[in-house]
Design an enzyme around this catalytic site. Structure first.
Site, PDB file in Angstrom:
ATOM      1  CG  ASP A  14      -2.075   1.163   1.166  1.00  9.67           C
ATOM      2  OD1 ASP A  14      -3.052   0.640   1.279  1.00  9.67           O
ATOM      3  OD2 ASP A  14      -1.688   2.261   1.188  1.00  9.67           O
ATOM      4  CG  ASP A 112      -3.052   3.411  -2.333  1.00 11.81           C
ATOM      5  OD1 ASP A 112      -3.755   2.810  -2.269  1.00 11.81           O
ATOM      6  OD2 ASP A 112      -2.282   4.174  -1.523  1.00 11.81           O
ATOM      7  CD  GLU A 113      -5.984  -1.307  -1.123  1.00  6.82           C
ATOM      8  OE1 GLU A 113      -5.680  -2.388  -0.514  1.00  6.82           O
ATOM      9  OE2 GLU A 113      -6.724  -0.449  -1.052  1.00  6.82           O
TER      10      GLU A 113
HETATM   11  P1  TTP Z   1      -5.357   5.147   1.023  1.00  7.96           P
HETATM   12  O1  TTP Z   1      -4.351   4.165   0.663  1.00  7.96           O
HETATM   13  O2  TTP Z   1      -6.441   4.795   1.883  1.00  7.96           O
HETATM   14  O3  TTP Z   1      -4.501   6.442   1.634  1.00  7.96           O
HETATM   15  P2  TTP Z   1      -3.182   7.136   1.401  1.00  7.96           P
HETATM   16  O4  TTP Z   1      -2.303   6.311   0.292  1.00  7.96           O
HETATM   17  O5  TTP Z   1      -3.427   8.449   1.045  1.00  7.96           O
HETATM   18  O6  TTP Z   1      -2.444   6.980   2.812  1.00  7.96           O
HETATM   19  P3  TTP Z   1      -1.697   5.927   3.600  1.00  7.96           P
HETATM   20  O7  TTP Z   1      -0.532   6.339   3.762  1.00  7.96           O
HETATM   21  O8  TTP Z   1      -2.743   5.830   5.080  1.00  7.96           O
HETATM   22  O9  TTP Z   1      -2.032   4.587   2.733  1.00  7.96           O
HETATM   23  O10 TTP Z   1      -5.730   5.711  -0.314  1.00  7.96           O
HETATM   24  C1  TTP Z   1      -5.110   5.826  -1.564  1.00  7.96           C
HETATM   25  C2  TTP Z   1      -5.446   6.951  -2.300  1.00  7.96           C
HETATM   26  O11 TTP Z   1      -6.889   6.913  -2.508  1.00  7.96           O
HETATM   27  C3  TTP Z   1      -5.487   8.237  -1.665  1.00  7.96           C
HETATM   28  O12 TTP Z   1      -3.922   8.718  -1.740  1.00  7.96           O
HETATM   29  C4  TTP Z   1      -6.372   9.201  -2.354  1.00  7.96           C
HETATM   30  C5  TTP Z   1      -7.404   8.386  -2.503  1.00  7.96           C
HETATM   31  N1  TTP Z   1      -8.380   8.342  -1.752  1.00  7.96           N
HETATM   32  C6  TTP Z   1      -9.566   9.243  -1.867  1.00  7.96           C
HETATM   33  O13 TTP Z   1      -9.470  10.042  -2.804  1.00  7.96           O
HETATM   34  N2  TTP Z   1     -10.708   9.672  -1.012  1.00  7.96           N
HETATM   35  C7  TTP Z   1     -10.664   8.801   0.015  1.00  7.96           C
HETATM   36  O14 TTP Z   1     -11.618   8.716   0.830  1.00  7.96           O
HETATM   37  C8  TTP Z   1      -9.568   7.830   0.359  1.00  7.96           C
HETATM   38  C9  TTP Z   1      -9.498   7.049   1.789  1.00  7.96           C
HETATM   39  C10 TTP Z   1      -8.601   7.617  -0.461  1.00  7.96           C
HETATM   40 MG    MG Z   2      -2.169   4.202   0.753  1.00 13.60          MG
END
Ligand code: TTP
Ligand code: MG
Length: 361
Positions: A14, A112-113
């Protein structure tokens, strides 16, 4: 360590604060400053939400999905950026390519995962080496940071990747699954949202260790089939195979109105703008889709969606537009004001995989 053939090693990767990390990479002057990607805060009057923010911003208590007005109040000195989806899609594709090439089976699970079955590595030690290589590769080639979890299944791997963010690597070998999960709150389990969490709490189950003490019969009585799923998850049991298809992915856009509106023309137009952007992204990725979803949020946050699955994939803008508008109709017919509309597509296939029309489903 010896592994009998049924044992799997699953990796979950992730990316760390993905959209914000890409923006920081594009503009190094942002380094160290709170960066928030989302709607325009309009000096605190903006009505959308935070998509994501970097760790400097999280220090101010900012989080994904938080109303942008609250974010602005907590951190007025932050750098507020509108999302640039095509940039994130490009970065995502490069990262995914790198990961895919290292996996026995690869399942992209979002922008992103991803899950990687790396069982051919045989030991967790060797899988951990691979994880380090991949993290270094993503950092070196893409200038982005990723967190990685390893476990005997998808459930444990995903919880592990979140265990030490950012830049973490957590390997949970089968004999230590219970010890790893025990102190975590029940909200980490799949399907446990805020409401279920509250209910579990009222039954006295705050942590996974406490939930594990509940009998199968009791959980079945309280939750039906979902209770059996909870019983398994509290033990770190998860037999879901990796799904290498494109299905896990979706592309979507949504817009929050400046003021709640019941103006059918404005709502329709806004929805079509979302459709056009989604279509543009599908074209740039070379994808066709089978599932269309329209989302509508009424004044006061009540949220509904309608979904259609087509018999054959489509890549045509007109097809997406007519599908979206017909799903929007019942929401407009109620005469209620809308706060937000959105459109998303899923169940992708690359166009070259399509059967010629008339060749059946
Ligand atoms: P996430 O992996 O949930 O968040 P992140 O990568 O920003 O942070 P973390 O380090 O905790 O993993 O989500 C991935 C991407 O998806 C994030 O960069 C932006 C998008 N996203 C949205 O657009 N709206 C949302 O509500 C969420 C949770 C994520
Ligand atoms: Mg993330």
């Amino acid at each position: 360590m010896s592994l009998h053939p049924a044992d799997r090693i699953v990796m979950h990767v992730d990316m760390d604060c993905f959209f914000a990390a890409v923006e920081e990479r594009e503009d190094p002057s942002l380094k160290g400053r709170p960066v928030i990607v989302g709607s325009d805060p309009k000096g605190g009057q903006g009505r959308g939400i935070v998509a994501t923010c970097n760790y400097a911003a999280r220090k101010f208590g900012l989080r994904s999905a938080m109303p942008i007005s609250i974010a602005y109040r907590r951190c007025p000195s932050g750098v507020y950026l509108r999302p640039r989806f095509s940039l994130y899609t490009q970065a995502s594709r490069k990262v995914m390519d790198l990961l895919r090439s290292a996996a026995d089976v690869f399942e992209p699970a979002g922008i992103d995962e991803a899950y990687l079955d790396v069982s051919s590595r045989v030991t967790f030690e060797s899988a951990r080496d691979l994880a380090r290589e991949l993290q270094a590769g993503i950092l070196g080639k893409e200038g982005l940071s990723a967190s990685v979890g390893l476990g005997p299944n998808k459930l444990v791997a995903k919880i592990a990747s979140d265990h030490r963010k950012p830049g973490g690597l957590t390997a949970v070998i089968p004999s230590r699954v219970a010890e790893f999960l025990d102190p975590k709150g029940v909200a980490i389990l799949r399907g446990v949202g805020p409401k279920t969490r509250e209910f579990l709490l009222s039954l006295g189950y705050e942590t996974v260790a406490q939930l594990r003490a509940a009998s199968r019969e009791f959980l079945f009585r309280e939750f039906g089939k979902f209770g059996l799923h909870l019983w398994d998850e509290a033990r770190g049991i998860d037999d879901r195979p990796l799904d290498p298809s494109w299905d896990a992915k979706s592309i979507g856009r949504e817009v929050t109105f400046e003021t709640d509106t019941a103006d059918a023309a404005l709502v329709g137009e806004t929805l079509l703008e979302c459709v056009a952007e989604v279509h543009r992204e599908m074209v740039s990725e070379g994808l066709w889709c089978r599932t269309l979803t329209v989302k509508a949020r009424f004044s006061g946050y009540e949220t509904h969606s309608k979904q259609t699955t087509l018999r054959l994939s489509t890549g045509g803008l007109a097809h997406l537009e007519s599908g979206a508008l017909s799903m929007l109709e019942p929401f407009l017919g109620q005469g209620r004001s809308l706060r937000l509309v959105g459109f998303s597509v899923a169940k992708f296939s690359p166009p070259e995989d399509l059967l010629p029309l008339g060749a059946g489903d």
